[in-house]
Scaffold this motif. Structure first.
Motif, PDB file in Angstrom:
ATOM      1  N   LEU A  32      28.366  67.901  56.520  1.00 26.12           N
ATOM      2  CA  LEU A  32      27.120  68.592  56.156  1.00 26.12           C
ATOM      3  C   LEU A  32      27.358  70.075  55.883  1.00 26.12           C
ATOM      4  O   LEU A  32      26.420  70.864  55.866  1.00 26.12           O
ATOM      5  N   GLU A  38      16.932  68.469  52.087  1.00 20.65           N
ATOM      6  CA  GLU A  38      16.183  67.462  52.827  1.00 20.65           C
ATOM      7  C   GLU A  38      14.892  67.163  52.070  1.00 20.65           C
ATOM      8  O   GLU A  38      14.109  68.068  51.796  1.00 20.65           O
ATOM      9  N   LEU A  50      18.806  69.522  61.740  1.00 25.01           N
ATOM     10  CA  LEU A  50      19.750  69.835  60.661  1.00 25.01           C
ATOM     11  C   LEU A  50      20.139  71.303  60.609  1.00 25.01           C
ATOM     12  O   LEU A  50      21.283  71.632  60.298  1.00 25.01           O
ATOM     13  N   THR A  54      24.261  72.325  59.272  1.00 31.10           N
ATOM     14  CA  THR A  54      24.544  72.249  57.836  1.00 31.10           C
ATOM     15  C   THR A  54      24.929  73.609  57.290  1.00 31.10           C
ATOM     16  O   THR A  54      24.757  74.627  57.953  1.00 31.10           O
ATOM     17  N   LEU A  57      20.491  75.186  53.881  1.00 31.08           N
ATOM     18  CA  LEU A  57      19.570  74.058  53.941  1.00 31.08           C
ATOM     19  C   LEU A  57      18.299  74.373  53.165  1.00 31.08           C
ATOM     20  O   LEU A  57      17.682  75.426  53.367  1.00 31.08           O
TER      21      LEU A  57
END
Length: 185
Positions: A32, A38, A50, A54, A57
């Protein structure tokens, strides 16, 4: 979503299930570290998990109220857009990973779901991965969705649908209450 469903999606119990079971299982062994998108974060339970795991994002939420609340909560940590996952406001090949969790059954038709899949493929870079999870049909699941949009995705047909949308190496695996999927670009 009905009142009971909204309450569940904001609950600590739901967050514990998603953070402790579903998301680690759905994203097992997935890198990630790149640019991640998302689709359908809703109340942000999955986004909260997340954000520390990640690279950059971005989240796309169709409900303007939920997108605004998530943008306020995640200010400076997540780029939040109000948009439909079937019409993503990004250039081709913008992301390394696209994810979505327990959102596909809220998409109003199989044809609209297929547009979400095609858009996920379009915005992925070559070598990118589309991954996530959704729920499997049960009596409990039906009762939770009384009065809601509920278009259940059959995990058995998911790989073919993903390949039809432009993905390679598509797979889906059913668990007890959820299924996970993954497809490469």
């Amino acid at each position: 979503m009905n009142v009971m469903h909204r309450r569940l999606c904001r609950s600590d119990r739901w967050a514990e299930r998603m953070h402790g079971q579903v998301m680690p299982w759905a994203l097992e062994d997935l890198d990630l570290g790149g640019d991640v998108l998302e689709i359908g974060p809703g109340y942000g339970v999955t986004t909260r998990w997340l954000v520390g795991r990640t690279g950059p994002l971005t989240a796309v939420e169709v409900d303007p109220r939920l997108a605004t609340a998530l943008d306020r909560e995640m200010a400076g940590r997540v780029e939040v857009h109000t948009a439909d996952g079937a019409r993503l406001p990004f250039r081709d090949a913008s992301f390394d990973v696209v994810v979505c969790f327990t959102v596909l059954h809220h998409v109003p038709s199989p044809a609209h779901q297929d547009k979400v899949f095609a858009e996920a493929a379009r915005v992925l870079r070559p070598g990118g991965v589309f991954a996530g999870s959704d729920s499997v049909l049960s009596l409990r699941f039906r009762l939770l969705h009384v009065g809601d949009t509920m278009v259940v995705v059959d995990p058995a047909t998911m790989p073919d649908r993903l390949r039809d949308a432009g993905f390679l190496d598509a797979s889906a695996e059913a668990g007890e209450r959820s299924f996970r999927f993954r497809a490469g670009r």
